[in-house]
Design a protein around this motif. Structure first.
Motif, PDB file in Angstrom:
ATOM      1  N   MET A   1      32.454  65.167  54.133  1.00  0.00           N
ATOM      2  CA  MET A   1      32.291  65.346  52.712  1.00  0.00           C
ATOM      3  C   MET A   1      31.082  64.569  52.210  1.00  0.00           C
ATOM      4  O   MET A   1      30.353  65.058  51.365  1.00  0.00           O
ATOM      5  CB  MET A   1      33.555  64.868  51.991  1.00  0.00           C
ATOM      6  CG  MET A   1      34.717  65.828  52.078  1.00  0.00           C
ATOM      7  SD  MET A   1      34.324  67.397  51.375  1.00  0.00           S
ATOM      8  CE  MET A   1      35.283  67.347  49.929  1.00  0.00           C
ATOM      9  N   ILE A   2      30.917  63.366  52.718  1.00  0.00           N
ATOM     10  CA  ILE A   2      29.787  62.558  52.277  1.00  0.00           C
ATOM     11  C   ILE A   2      28.473  63.216  52.680  1.00  0.00           C
ATOM     12  O   ILE A   2      27.519  63.245  51.905  1.00  0.00           O
ATOM     13  CB  ILE A   2      29.895  61.127  52.845  1.00  0.00           C
ATOM     14  CG1 ILE A   2      31.104  60.421  52.218  1.00  0.00           C
ATOM     15  CG2 ILE A   2      28.627  60.334  52.591  1.00  0.00           C
ATOM     16  CD1 ILE A   2      31.412  59.074  52.817  1.00  0.00           C
ATOM     17  N   ALA A   3      28.433  63.783  53.890  1.00  0.00           N
ATOM     18  CA  ALA A   3      27.212  64.451  54.349  1.00  0.00           C
ATOM     19  C   ALA A   3      26.891  65.652  53.458  1.00  0.00           C
ATOM     20  O   ALA A   3      25.731  65.856  53.081  1.00  0.00           O
ATOM     21  CB  ALA A   3      27.374  64.892  55.791  1.00  0.00           C
ATOM     22  N   PHE A   4      27.903  66.436  53.109  1.00  0.00           N
ATOM     23  CA  PHE A   4      27.658  67.570  52.217  1.00  0.00           C
ATOM     24  C   PHE A   4      27.176  67.091  50.852  1.00  0.00           C
ATOM     25  O   PHE A   4      26.306  67.703  50.238  1.00  0.00           O
ATOM     26  CB  PHE A   4      28.919  68.421  52.052  1.00  0.00           C
ATOM     27  CG  PHE A   4      29.189  69.305  53.217  1.00  0.00           C
ATOM     28  CD1 PHE A   4      28.223  70.170  53.703  1.00  0.00           C
ATOM     29  CD2 PHE A   4      30.418  69.274  53.845  1.00  0.00           C
ATOM     30  CE1 PHE A   4      28.478  70.983  54.781  1.00  0.00           C
ATOM     31  CE2 PHE A   4      30.688  70.085  54.923  1.00  0.00           C
ATOM     32  CZ  PHE A   4      29.707  70.943  55.403  1.00  0.00           C
ATOM     33  N   ILE A   7      23.516  66.088  51.220  1.00  0.00           N
ATOM     34  CA  ILE A   7      22.669  67.276  51.347  1.00  0.00           C
ATOM     35  C   ILE A   7      22.515  67.949  49.991  1.00  0.00           C
ATOM     36  O   ILE A   7      21.410  68.345  49.596  1.00  0.00           O
ATOM     37  CB  ILE A   7      23.246  68.252  52.396  1.00  0.00           C
ATOM     38  CG1 ILE A   7      23.121  67.653  53.794  1.00  0.00           C
ATOM     39  CG2 ILE A   7      22.544  69.605  52.331  1.00  0.00           C
ATOM     40  CD1 ILE A   7      23.879  68.412  54.860  1.00  0.00           C
ATOM     41  N   GLY A   8      23.612  68.059  49.242  1.00  0.00           N
ATOM     42  CA  GLY A   8      23.545  68.660  47.912  1.00  0.00           C
ATOM     43  C   GLY A   8      22.661  67.862  46.980  1.00  0.00           C
ATOM     44  O   GLY A   8      21.892  68.417  46.196  1.00  0.00           O
ATOM     45  N   LEU A  11      19.042  68.545  47.956  1.00  0.00           N
ATOM     46  CA  LEU A  11      18.618  69.870  47.501  1.00  0.00           C
ATOM     47  C   LEU A  11      18.418  69.898  45.994  1.00  0.00           C
ATOM     48  O   LEU A  11      17.496  70.548  45.501  1.00  0.00           O
ATOM     49  CB  LEU A  11      19.639  70.922  47.933  1.00  0.00           C
ATOM     50  CG  LEU A  11      19.699  71.210  49.424  1.00  0.00           C
ATOM     51  CD1 LEU A  11      20.820  72.197  49.720  1.00  0.00           C
ATOM     52  CD2 LEU A  11      18.381  71.740  49.922  1.00  0.00           C
ATOM     53  N   PHE A  12      19.262  69.188  45.250  1.00  0.00           N
ATOM     54  CA  PHE A  12      19.091  69.112  43.804  1.00  0.00           C
ATOM     55  C   PHE A  12      17.760  68.464  43.458  1.00  0.00           C
ATOM     56  O   PHE A  12      17.045  68.916  42.567  1.00  0.00           O
ATOM     57  CB  PHE A  12      20.244  68.327  43.166  1.00  0.00           C
ATOM     58  CG  PHE A  12      20.074  68.105  41.704  1.00  0.00           C
ATOM     59  CD1 PHE A  12      20.298  69.145  40.813  1.00  0.00           C
ATOM     60  CD2 PHE A  12      19.663  66.880  41.217  1.00  0.00           C
ATOM     61  CE1 PHE A  12      20.134  68.960  39.465  1.00  0.00           C
ATOM     62  CE2 PHE A  12      19.502  66.677  39.870  1.00  0.00           C
ATOM     63  CZ  PHE A  12      19.733  67.727  38.987  1.00  0.00           C
ATOM     64  N   GLY A  13      17.396  67.408  44.170  1.00  0.00           N
ATOM     65  CA  GLY A  13      16.111  66.741  43.931  1.00  0.00           C
ATOM     66  C   GLY A  13      14.931  67.640  44.226  1.00  0.00           C
ATOM     67  O   GLY A  13      13.954  67.664  43.477  1.00  0.00           O
TER      68      GLY A  13
END
Length: 107
Positions: A1-4, A7-8, A11-13
Motif C-alpha cells: 500500500m505504501i508503494a502504491f 507511486i501515486g 505521478l501527481f507531481g
C-alpha cells in the motif's frame, strides 16, 4: 500500500509539473476552457458509460464487454496521441531553441 501511495504521489507531481508547463505555452483562458469542457463531458459520459457497461456485461459477459471498452479507450486515445501540438514538441536538446522562438523568455 505504501508503494502504491508513493507511486501515486510521484505521478501527481509529474502531472502538476506538466500542467504548469502547459500554462507557460498556452493562454490561461484556453486551458481553462479546455478543462471546463472536459469536465462537463466526463460528468455526463462517466455515468452513461457505467450504466451501459453494466447492461452489456449482463447480456454479453465480462470478456466481450472488457474488449469493447478497451477498443473504445484506444479509439479515444488515437486523436490525442496524434495531435500536432504533441507530435511537434521538441526533443530534450531542442527546448532552448523552442523557448527562444516562442518568446517564453520574456516575462
Amino acid at each position: 500500500m505504501i508503494a502504491f501511495g508513493l507511486i501515486g504521489f510521484a505521478l501527481f507531481g509529474i502531472c502538476a509539473a506538466l500542467g504548469w508547463a502547459g500554462l507557460l505555452i498556452y493562454p490561461v483562458l484556453m486551458v481553462l476552457a479546455i478543462c471546463l469542457g472536459m469536465g462537463m463531458i466526463e460528468t455526463i459520459a462517466a455515468p452513461a458509460i457505467t450504466f451501459l457497461s453494466g447492461i452489456a456485461m449482463q447480456h454479453w459477459g465480462y470478456s466481450v464487454t472488457s474488449v469493447a471498452l478497451g477498443l473504445c479507450i484506444v479509439a479515444a486515445a488515437i486523436p490525442a496521441v496524434t495531435m500536432r501540438e504533441l507530435v511537434t514538441l521538441p526533443k530534450p536538446d531542442g527546448w532552448e531553441d523552442h523557448i527562444r522562438k516562442s518568446g517564453l523568455t520574456k516575462f
